[in-house]
Write a protein that holds these residues in place. Sequence first.
Motif, short mmCIF file in Angstrom:
data_model
loop_
_atom_site.label_atom_id
_atom_site.label_comp_id
_atom_site.label_asym_id
_atom_site.label_seq_id
_atom_site.Cartn_x
_atom_site.Cartn_y
_atom_site.Cartn_z
N VAL A 159 0.65 -1.16 -0.06
CA VAL A 159 0.23 -0.31 -0.29
C VAL A 159 1.56 0.97 0.49
CG1 VAL A 159 -1.47 1.45 1.56
CG2 VAL A 159 -2.08 -0.67 1.54
N GLU A 160 1.95 1.38 0.72
CA GLU A 160 2.32 2.42 0.51
C GLU A 160 3.12 2.26 -0.86
OE1 GLU A 160 5.33 1.42 3.98
OE2 GLU A 160 3.99 2.17 5.62
N LYS A 161 3.47 2.01 -1.56
CA LYS A 161 4.60 1.82 -2.22
C LYS A 161 3.62 2.47 -3.46
CE LYS A 161 8.35 -0.83 -1.23
NZ LYS A 161 9.17 -2.47 -1.79
N HIS A 162 2.10 1.75 -3.52
CA HIS A 162 1.07 2.74 -4.73
C HIS A 162 1.36 3.50 -5.00
CE1 HIS A 162 -2.90 1.72 -6.53
NE2 HIS A 162 -2.48 0.43 -6.70
N PRO A 163 0.89 3.78 -6.77
CA PRO A 163 0.66 4.80 -7.23
C PRO A 163 -0.02 5.77 -6.43
CG PRO A 163 1.12 3.51 -8.41
CD PRO A 163 0.51 2.44 -7.19
N LEU A 164 -1.47 4.95 -6.31
CA LEU A 164 -2.80 5.97 -5.07
C LEU A 164 -2.28 6.67 -3.93
CD1 LEU A 164 -5.31 7.18 -5.82
CD2 LEU A 164 -5.64 5.00 -4.15
N SER A 210 -7.52 6.44 0.56
CA SER A 210 -7.37 6.29 -0.13
C SER A 210 -6.48 4.44 0.95
CB SER A 210 -6.53 7.17 -1.23
OG SER A 210 -6.42 8.31 -1.39
N HIS A 211 -5.59 5.05 1.78
CA HIS A 211 -4.99 4.17 3.05
C HIS A 211 -5.60 3.05 2.68
CE1 HIS A 211 -2.48 2.56 5.40
NE2 HIS A 211 -0.83 2.66 4.56
N ARG A 212 -7.08 3.29 3.33
CA ARG A 212 -7.87 2.70 4.28
C ARG A 212 -8.68 1.32 3.04
NH1 ARG A 212 -13.65 3.47 7.50
NH2 ARG A 212 -14.25 1.41 7.09
N ALA A 213 -8.56 1.92 1.59
CA ALA A 213 -9.39 1.49 0.63
C ALA A 213 -8.51 0.72 0.09
CB ALA A 213 -9.87 2.67 -0.26
N LEU A 214 -7.03 0.54 -0.07
CA LEU A 214 -6.33 0.66 -0.56
C LEU A 214 -5.62 -1.01 0.63
CD1 LEU A 214 -3.91 2.98 -1.77
CD2 LEU A 214 -4.45 1.22 -3.08
N MET A 215 -5.68 -0.80 2.16
CA MET A 215 -5.56 -1.70 2.59
C MET A 215 -6.19 -2.76 2.65
SD MET A 215 -2.77 -1.87 4.41
CE MET A 215 -2.93 -3.08 5.70
N GLU A 270 -7.32 9.77 -10.99
CA GLU A 270 -8.26 9.13 -11.96
C GLU A 270 -6.92 8.16 -11.78
OE1 GLU A 270 -5.18 11.22 -14.35
OE2 GLU A 270 -6.91 12.92 -15.18
N GLN A 271 -5.89 8.24 -10.75
CA GLN A 271 -5.20 6.80 -10.05
C GLN A 271 -6.53 6.00 -9.31
OE1 GLN A 271 -2.09 5.32 -10.61
NE2 GLN A 271 -3.28 3.64 -9.82
N LEU A 272 -7.51 6.59 -8.76
CA LEU A 272 -8.36 6.44 -7.44
C LEU A 272 -9.57 5.35 -8.53
CD1 LEU A 272 -9.36 6.02 -5.34
CD2 LEU A 272 -11.39 7.86 -5.46
N ALA A 273 -9.77 6.16 -9.63
CA ALA A 273 -10.54 5.76 -10.47
C ALA A 273 -9.85 4.11 -11.50
CB ALA A 273 -11.51 6.33 -12.19
N GLN A 274 -9.12 4.30 -11.28
CA GLN A 274 -7.95 3.21 -12.24
C GLN A 274 -7.95 2.00 -11.24
OE1 GLN A 274 -4.27 3.68 -14.02
NE2 GLN A 274 -2.97 1.71 -13.46
N THR A 275 -8.16 2.18 -10.03
CA THR A 275 -7.33 1.06 -8.68
C THR A 275 -8.94 1.02 -8.33
OG1 THR A 275 -5.63 2.49 -8.00
CG2 THR A 275 -6.55 0.35 -6.58
N PHE A 276 -10.07 1.56 -8.26
CA PHE A 276 -11.37 1.14 -8.09
C PHE A 276 -11.91 1.13 -9.32
CE2 PHE A 276 -8.65 2.23 -4.02
CZ PHE A 276 -8.76 0.76 -3.61
N PRO A 277 -12.23 0.75 -9.78
CA PRO A 277 -13.43 1.13 -11.32
C PRO A 277 -15.07 0.53 -10.21
CG PRO A 277 -12.12 -1.88 -11.18
CD PRO A 277 -11.64 -0.48 -10.10
N ASN A 278 -15.02 -0.54 -10.14
CA ASN A 278 -16.32 -0.69 -9.12
C ASN A 278 -17.13 -0.27 -8.43
OD1 ASN A 278 -16.36 -2.57 -11.30
ND2 ASN A 278 -14.92 -4.03 -10.29
N MET A 279 -16.14 1.46 -8.19
CA MET A 279 -16.77 1.91 -6.85
C MET A 279 -18.16 2.45 -6.71
SD MET A 279 -14.53 4.90 -6.95
CE MET A 279 -13.60 5.56 -8.45
#
Length: 247
Positions: free
Chosen positions: A91-96, A162-167, A228-237
């Motif tokens: 998560v810490e290394k993720h682009p988001l 963002s961190h919570r969603a990635l976790m 844009e990164q959020l939409a790419q990472t979570f396309p089904n939000m």
Amino acid sequence: MDDFISGIHNYCDRWCERCVYTDRCRVFATDREDRQVAKSDPKWETSLEPITKTLQEALKLLNKMAREKGIDLTKTDPGFEKERAEQKTAVEKHPLTRKSLAYLDLSRQWLEQGQVKSCMDMIFKEVELGIRTMQEGERDILRVRESLEVIRWYQHFIVAKSHRALMGKEGDYDKQLPEKERGYNGTAKITRIAIERSLQAWATLLGFFEEEESALFRVMAALQQVQEQLAQTFPNMDLFVRPGFDE
């Protein structure tokens, strides 16, 4: 039987003063009870009682969930700890994560430069000189203050959510559920809402800081990259229905 909406506080922006559902939020009701106690007991807010009370309630909920899932909280699982550490690293290394932190840094730097005070002083000066009417001056000051309030409220919120969603996405808990029921999609959804509101606030400020146009565009560009990164990472939000808000 109470009229609380189950889980509504998990997918909100924590801005209770602007929420129309506070009368149906259990967390707000609990906080209100604490505030009422604080009014009658000046030592309440500086004591450990509010924290102890919150932790006790959280522990009860945690124990209940553990019993339902057959989990023994008294046992440690080295495998779980190792997996959790790997998830945090990912998560810490993720682009988001990187992009949300970049936006936080850029926005904070601009706000700390003192340009806002200069703008306010200019508006007051123009009112004194008759360039603006008193009504126009008050309106513009309110617009600037409102925009700043929105920006500051969501600055750290965007990073944290963002961190919570990635976790949540890195973990296994939600993976057995359909996309529309996965909690991380709900978290991503409120993150996107926070980004959209922040972008609108920055756009409003553009009209008052023409000499700062380049700097503000850089801040907005950084925030758009997060979007844009959020939409790419979570396309089904958008499939997720937030309790109360989206029903």
